[in-house]
Scaffold this motif. Sequence first.
Motif, PDB file in Angstrom:
ATOM      1  N   ILE A   1       9.811  17.620   7.581  1.00 40.49           N
ATOM      2  CA  ILE A   1      10.185  16.210   7.457  1.00 40.49           C
ATOM      3  C   ILE A   1       8.948  15.339   7.299  1.00 40.49           C
ATOM      4  O   ILE A   1       8.904  14.429   6.467  1.00 40.49           O
ATOM      5  N   ARG A   2       7.920  15.627   8.105  1.00 41.41           N
ATOM      6  CA  ARG A   2       6.698  14.813   8.048  1.00 41.41           C
ATOM      7  C   ARG A   2       6.064  14.879   6.660  1.00 41.41           C
ATOM      8  O   ARG A   2       5.649  13.851   6.118  1.00 41.41           O
ATOM      9  N   GLU A   3       5.999  16.069   6.065  1.00 39.22           N
ATOM     10  CA  GLU A   3       5.386  16.191   4.747  1.00 39.22           C
ATOM     11  C   GLU A   3       6.213  15.453   3.691  1.00 39.22           C
ATOM     12  O   GLU A   3       5.661  14.829   2.788  1.00 39.22           O
ATOM     13  N   ALA A   4       7.528  15.517   3.822  1.00 39.11           N
ATOM     14  CA  ALA A   4       8.392  14.801   2.876  1.00 39.11           C
ATOM     15  C   ALA A   4       8.161  13.293   2.975  1.00 39.11           C
ATOM     16  O   ALA A   4       8.133  12.588   1.956  1.00 39.11           O
ATOM     17  N   ILE A   5       7.997  12.777   4.181  1.00 38.77           N
ATOM     18  CA  ILE A   5       7.788  11.341   4.388  1.00 38.77           C
ATOM     19  C   ILE A   5       6.390  10.921   3.940  1.00 38.77           C
ATOM     20  O   ILE A   5       6.221   9.904   3.263  1.00 38.77           O
ATOM     21  N   VAL A   6       5.374  11.711   4.309  1.00 39.25           N
ATOM     22  CA  VAL A   6       3.996  11.372   3.944  1.00 39.25           C
ATOM     23  C   VAL A   6       3.828  11.355   2.423  1.00 39.25           C
ATOM     24  O   VAL A   6       3.068  10.548   1.879  1.00 39.25           O
ATOM     25  N   ASN A   7       4.579  12.223   1.714  1.00 45.08           N
ATOM     26  CA  ASN A   7       4.489  12.243   0.252  1.00 45.08           C
ATOM     27  C   ASN A   7       4.994  10.953  -0.385  1.00 45.08           C
ATOM     28  O   ASN A   7       4.640  10.637  -1.519  1.00 45.08           O
ATOM     29  N   THR A   8       5.838  10.222   0.339  1.00 43.87           N
ATOM     30  CA  THR A   8       6.340   8.944  -0.183  1.00 43.87           C
ATOM     31  C   THR A   8       5.520   7.756   0.330  1.00 43.87           C
ATOM     32  O   THR A   8       5.695   6.641  -0.145  1.00 43.87           O
ATOM     33  N   LYS A   9       4.617   8.008   1.282  1.00 42.30           N
ATOM     34  CA  LYS A   9       3.891   6.910   1.923  1.00 42.30           C
ATOM     35  C   LYS A   9       3.043   6.127   0.926  1.00 42.30           C
ATOM     36  O   LYS A   9       2.945   4.900   1.005  1.00 42.30           O
ATOM     37  N   GLY A  10       2.444   6.830  -0.043  1.00 44.40           N
ATOM     38  CA  GLY A  10       1.607   6.146  -1.021  1.00 44.40           C
ATOM     39  C   GLY A  10       2.383   5.112  -1.804  1.00 44.40           C
ATOM     40  O   GLY A  10       1.905   3.997  -2.028  1.00 44.40           O
ATOM     41  N   SER A  11       3.614   5.477  -2.190  1.00 43.63           N
ATOM     42  CA  SER A  11       4.450   4.534  -2.925  1.00 43.63           C
ATOM     43  C   SER A  11       4.818   3.338  -2.053  1.00 43.63           C
ATOM     44  O   SER A  11       4.820   2.193  -2.518  1.00 43.63           O
ATOM     45  N   LEU A  12       5.117   3.585  -0.782  1.00 39.39           N
ATOM     46  CA  LEU A  12       5.449   2.499   0.137  1.00 39.39           C
ATOM     47  C   LEU A  12       4.247   1.589   0.366  1.00 39.39           C
ATOM     48  O   LEU A  12       4.380   0.361   0.410  1.00 39.39           O
ATOM     49  N   ASP A  13       3.063   2.181   0.501  1.00 36.06           N
ATOM     50  CA  ASP A  13       1.856   1.395   0.767  1.00 36.06           C
ATOM     51  C   ASP A  13       1.510   0.466  -0.392  1.00 36.06           C
ATOM     52  O   ASP A  13       0.830  -0.548  -0.203  1.00 36.06           O
ATOM     53  N   ASN A  14       1.933   0.819  -1.618  1.00 34.18           N
ATOM     54  CA  ASN A  14       1.693  -0.067  -2.759  1.00 34.18           C
ATOM     55  C   ASN A  14       2.428  -1.395  -2.608  1.00 34.18           C
ATOM     56  O   ASN A  14       2.048  -2.402  -3.209  1.00 34.18           O
ATOM     57  N   GLU A  15       3.493  -1.383  -1.826  1.00 31.20           N
ATOM     58  CA  GLU A  15       4.308  -2.583  -1.646  1.00 31.20           C
ATOM     59  C   GLU A  15       3.973  -3.303  -0.341  1.00 31.20           C
ATOM     60  O   GLU A  15       3.949  -4.520  -0.279  1.00 31.20           O
ATOM     61  N   LEU A  16       3.749  -2.527   0.696  1.00 35.05           N
ATOM     62  CA  LEU A  16       3.369  -3.093   1.992  1.00 35.05           C
ATOM     63  C   LEU A  16       2.675  -2.004   2.792  1.00 35.05           C
ATOM     64  O   LEU A  16       3.257  -0.948   3.027  1.00 35.05           O
ATOM     65  N   ASP A  17       1.428  -2.244   3.160  1.00 34.35           N
ATOM     66  CA  ASP A  17       0.678  -1.276   3.956  1.00 34.35           C
ATOM     67  C   ASP A  17       1.451  -1.006   5.253  1.00 34.35           C
ATOM     68  O   ASP A  17       1.643  -1.907   6.068  1.00 34.35           O
ATOM     69  N   ILE A  18       1.905   0.239   5.402  1.00 34.06           N
ATOM     70  CA  ILE A  18       2.755   0.561   6.552  1.00 34.06           C
ATOM     71  C   ILE A  18       2.017   0.304   7.863  1.00 34.06           C
ATOM     72  O   ILE A  18       2.626  -0.053   8.873  1.00 34.06           O
ATOM     73  N   ALA A  19       0.704   0.448   7.843  1.00 37.63           N
ATOM     74  CA  ALA A  19      -0.071   0.200   9.066  1.00 37.63           C
ATOM     75  C   ALA A  19      -0.015  -1.275   9.483  1.00 37.63           C
ATOM     76  O   ALA A  19      -0.316  -1.612  10.630  1.00 37.63           O
ATOM     77  N   GLN A  20       0.389  -2.157   8.549  1.00 37.64           N
ATOM     78  CA  GLN A  20       0.473  -3.589   8.856  1.00 37.64           C
ATOM     79  C   GLN A  20       1.882  -4.016   9.281  1.00 37.64           C
ATOM     80  O   GLN A  20       2.131  -5.197   9.497  1.00 37.64           O
ATOM     81  N   VAL A  21       2.799  -3.063   9.391  1.00 36.18           N
ATOM     82  CA  VAL A  21       4.155  -3.388   9.834  1.00 36.18           C
ATOM     83  C   VAL A  21       4.103  -3.874  11.283  1.00 36.18           C
ATOM     84  O   VAL A  21       3.565  -3.208  12.158  1.00 36.18           O
TER      85      VAL A  21
END
Length: 509
Positions: free
Chosen positions: A191-211
Amino acid sequence: MATPEAVIEIGSTGVRLLVAEVTPEKKRNILDRSELPLPLGRDVFTSFNISRETQSLCIQILKRFREQLAGWGITPEQTTVVAASAFHEARNRDSVMDRVRVQTGFRIRIMDGIEENRLMYLAVSECLKEEPVDLRTKNTMILEVSGGSTEVMMMRHGKMAGVHSLKLGTVRLEQQLRSSLSSYDDMRRYIREAIVNTKGSLDNELDIAQVEQFMAVGMDMTLAAVNVGHPLTTFLWEIDLGAFDRFVKEIQNYSIDECVARFKISYNDAQTLQASLLIYSIFIHLTKVQKIIVPETNIRDGLIISKTSTENEELMDEFNSQITASARNLLRKYHGDEAHAECVCSNALKLYDILKNELGLDEHSRLILEVAAILHDIGIFIHLNHHNVHSHYIIKNSEIFGLSEMDRTLISEIARFHRGKLLPQDDERFALLPRVLRMTILKLSAILRVADALDRSHSQEFADVTMTISQDMLNIKTESKKNTVLENIALSEKGELFESVFGYRVVLS
């Protein structure tokens, strides 16, 4: 007294009914609710078909719900029935939908992931309307894990930054992992690898670390909130991250039967509880939040709201602003010319409003035009030449909050015809569309071409235009002293479709 509203949701693990009424004070009262298990996801995610046994069980459940609704004076024709990703992926879905219609009277409408996001946003917004939680200014992630998918909404300072529908659902995972993985660590890593693989796309819209704020929606998170969280108000919970982590780790050691006995849930729900909470946990730990907000709401609430909120102008205006915010964020992602887009958008809406009485289109069409104007040049990211064709591709294949697949198709077609010698009526694919869609595309494309011509130089020199209609002319006037040669040339090239559709000659002075 108004007739109660009824919705039925056919999900991956069950069929759920909700009956509610809206009071004169715009309050929603829940009158009835029911839920019965249905192994739809297990069929589809293994064989890509809905089995005969599951079809029969689904029809039995819907017949039972039909009798239940009859007690409220609600017919199948008055009931909204929706199905999510599992139903959509079934190869035999059309024949199953027809069988259901014939035997029960219910007509099933299949939702895509973006529509699920739209309904969830409506439900969460309504749930938080009078609550002590700030959705308007903070960077927020809203997450819902279901049997077939994980729906993600990202909001930057209260405005929609991006939406995603990930094929990471609990029932889907269970079928994928059953034969190959056996331990908790194996599942967590997968599950973690599946989520991390999408993190780059999410970070382009909003840095997840800034949530700054994490909202988790769904029955499993409500269960966790009841067990280890504390209520903020009647339908709003908060869970400390440490308590949630301990709860997730603890239940990984439970058997399915122990989950059923301890939490008083169905066997179907117990089978996916561990994977569901694990997905939430991994997403939460990508952020730096220490508390999880859990609104006790669902898609069925969103459906009720969408059916009854036409008079709630404030809610619908806020919802539409989130759609355009998502479109602007998509333009920004592809490095579009935002100043040009806003200028074209402003002039397109001015022209739409002038023609409103003779357009014969609904209010939603104005929003379609607004998004098309924002995104019409997005294809320049790929190449300047034939960029309208590239815009068509990007729009059609992007996720835009609040817009259905049909909406995106309309917008992509309008963007495709905003320039070039090829007119919609000369295109073979266009001729195959239903007449209603063809007329919408023709009218909105004609308006967009004129609005785009007024900023031919991309310098916003004629952003102050006023428009009037007199006899057979659309008169466009500007206070600017700039030379209008470029714009007049563009209008002569692009005004043909407008004159053909509306019968007005375009004059710029």
